[in-house]
Design a protein around this motif. Structure first.
Motif, PDB file in Angstrom:
ATOM      1  N   GLN A  50       0.809  -1.211   0.000  1.00 29.67           N
ATOM      2  CA  GLN A  50       0.000   0.000   0.000  1.00 29.67           C
ATOM      3  C   GLN A  50       0.848   1.269   0.000  1.00 29.67           C
ATOM      4  OE1 GLN A  50      -3.986  -0.584   2.335  1.00 29.67           O
ATOM      5  NE2 GLN A  50      -2.369  -1.501   3.570  1.00 29.67           N
ATOM      6  N   GLN A 114      -6.461   9.701 -12.596  1.00 25.61           N
ATOM      7  CA  GLN A 114      -7.771  10.337 -12.502  1.00 25.61           C
ATOM      8  C   GLN A 114      -8.753   9.421 -11.800  1.00 25.61           C
ATOM      9  OE1 GLN A 114      -8.583  13.569 -13.379  1.00 25.61           O
ATOM     10  NE2 GLN A 114     -10.402  13.008 -12.206  1.00 25.61           N
ATOM     11  N   HIS A 115      -8.691   8.140 -12.103  1.00 24.64           N
ATOM     12  CA  HIS A 115      -9.558   7.169 -11.436  1.00 24.64           C
ATOM     13  C   HIS A 115      -9.267   7.124  -9.936  1.00 24.64           C
ATOM     14  CE1 HIS A 115     -12.034   3.622 -10.874  1.00 24.64           C
ATOM     15  NE2 HIS A 115     -11.006   2.988 -10.335  1.00 24.64           N
ATOM     16  N   ARG A 116      -7.993   7.158  -9.555  1.00 21.34           N
ATOM     17  CA  ARG A 116      -7.626   7.141  -8.144  1.00 21.34           C
ATOM     18  C   ARG A 116      -8.048   8.430  -7.433  1.00 21.34           C
ATOM     19  NH1 ARG A 116      -3.919   3.390  -6.415  1.00 21.34           N
ATOM     20  NH2 ARG A 116      -4.537   4.222  -4.378  1.00 21.34           N
ATOM     21  N   GLU A 118     -10.649  10.105  -8.063  1.00 23.91           N
ATOM     22  CA  GLU A 118     -12.090   9.992  -7.860  1.00 23.91           C
ATOM     23  C   GLU A 118     -12.430   8.999  -6.755  1.00 23.91           C
ATOM     24  OE1 GLU A 118     -13.410   8.916 -11.718  1.00 23.91           O
ATOM     25  OE2 GLU A 118     -13.077  10.913 -12.587  1.00 23.91           O
ATOM     26  N   GLU A 119     -11.471   8.143  -6.404  1.00 25.99           N
ATOM     27  CA  GLU A 119     -11.695   7.176  -5.328  1.00 25.99           C
ATOM     28  C   GLU A 119     -11.184   7.719  -3.996  1.00 25.99           C
ATOM     29  OE1 GLU A 119      -9.911   3.474  -6.638  1.00 25.99           O
ATOM     30  OE2 GLU A 119     -11.865   2.762  -7.353  1.00 25.99           O
ATOM     31  N   ASP A 120      -9.875   7.620  -3.749  1.00 21.97           N
ATOM     32  CA  ASP A 120      -9.375   7.955  -2.416  1.00 21.97           C
ATOM     33  C   ASP A 120      -8.037   8.690  -2.406  1.00 21.97           C
ATOM     34  OD1 ASP A 120      -7.820   5.883  -3.356  1.00 21.97           O
ATOM     35  OD2 ASP A 120      -7.784   4.771  -1.478  1.00 21.97           O
ATOM     36  N   ARG A 123      -5.550  14.723  -4.337  1.00 22.18           N
ATOM     37  CA  ARG A 123      -5.006  15.374  -5.528  1.00 22.18           C
ATOM     38  C   ARG A 123      -3.845  16.283  -5.124  1.00 22.18           C
ATOM     39  NH1 ARG A 123      -7.249  16.328 -10.643  1.00 22.18           N
ATOM     40  NH2 ARG A 123      -6.511  18.217 -11.673  1.00 22.18           N
TER      41      ARG A 123
END
Length: 246
Positions: A50, A114-116, A118-120, A123
């Motif tokens: 992680q 961009q997908h990440r 939008e998740e957690d 930015r």
């Protein structure tokens, strides 16, 4: 600065309506020059640490090295394992000035980021490419990390700072060194340029490949000591642990 190559199918208009896959030369399915079959077959990174994105056998784990010595950076984001064909594409981009391959991978990395977001994933406020030593930059003609950072910045609407980090020691190639040798090799290799200020800011380092993480650690430590609130690392690919299957 070197010009883009002129071989067949290597130079293209990125925004044209019809693209051809740079890997198999079939018609691409979308705006990026890669077909769905080739994109699916890329060595996507599966379960991983992680923190440093080291490939692991199960999801949601942190590797032993990060538990023992937590790095200065918060998280590494890398879409792929450093194996075929991504390793070949990166090598051709980095060492043979095949810029379309780098642009393609940068576009796919931007989509993953961009997908990440939008998740957690928080930015960042600023992208910082890993700097090259002056001699290496002069020999190569470009910094591949800076090119990636510019493409990501344009795609994700993020500012890119290529001036605030500098490599003040030419430490030579890292590829042949072991982890401890890499860390020693990078001691005092980087510096902030006069006037650079990062206090309280969320930052993201950009590079092509993360191997031992020594370069990312050295730069992240420098930035955290300068007051940064958080440092993440964005790269194209992550190498497996030595001895593990890629």
């Amino acid at each position: 600065m070197r010009c883009q190559p002129h071989q067949k199918n290597q130079v293209y208009i990125w925004l044209k309506n019809k693209q051809f896959c740079l890997l198999c030369d079939e018609t691409a399915d979308g705006a990026a020059p890669i077909c769905m079959a080739c994109e699916t077959d890329l060595p996507w990174l599966g379960d991983h640490c992680q923190t440093c994105a080291l490939p692991l056998p199960s999801a949601g784990l942190t590797c032993g090295q990060c538990l023992k010595q937590p790095p200065a950076f918060e998280r590494v984001i890398a879409p792929w394992l450093y194996s075929f064909p991504v390793d070949s594409l990166i090598t051709r981009f980095k060492h043979n000035a095949k810029w379309p391959f780098g642009h393609l991978l940068g576009e796919l990395l931007a989509q993953a980021l961009q997908h990440r977001f939008e998740e957690d994933l928080p930015r960042p406020e600023l992208l910082l490419p890993v700097p090259l030593a002056t001699r290496r930059l002069r020999q190569r003609g470009f910094n591949q990390a800076a090119m990636l950072a510019r493409w990501l910045g344009t795609r994700l609407d993020l500012p890119c700072d290529e001036r605030s980090l500098s490599r003040v020691q030419d430490t030579g190639a890292q590829q042949t060194l072991k982890a401890r040798e890499r860390r020693n090799n990078l001691r005092d290799a980087f510096a902030l340029t006069p006037g650079a200020s990062f206090r309280g800011r969320r930052l993201a380092l950009v590079d092509d490949v993360l191997t031992t993480g020594s370069t990312a650690q050295a730069l992240a430590r420098l930035l955290m000591n300068a007051g940064a609130a958080r440092v993440d690392v964005y790269c194209l690919a992550r190498t497996p642990k030595p001895g593990d299957a890629a």
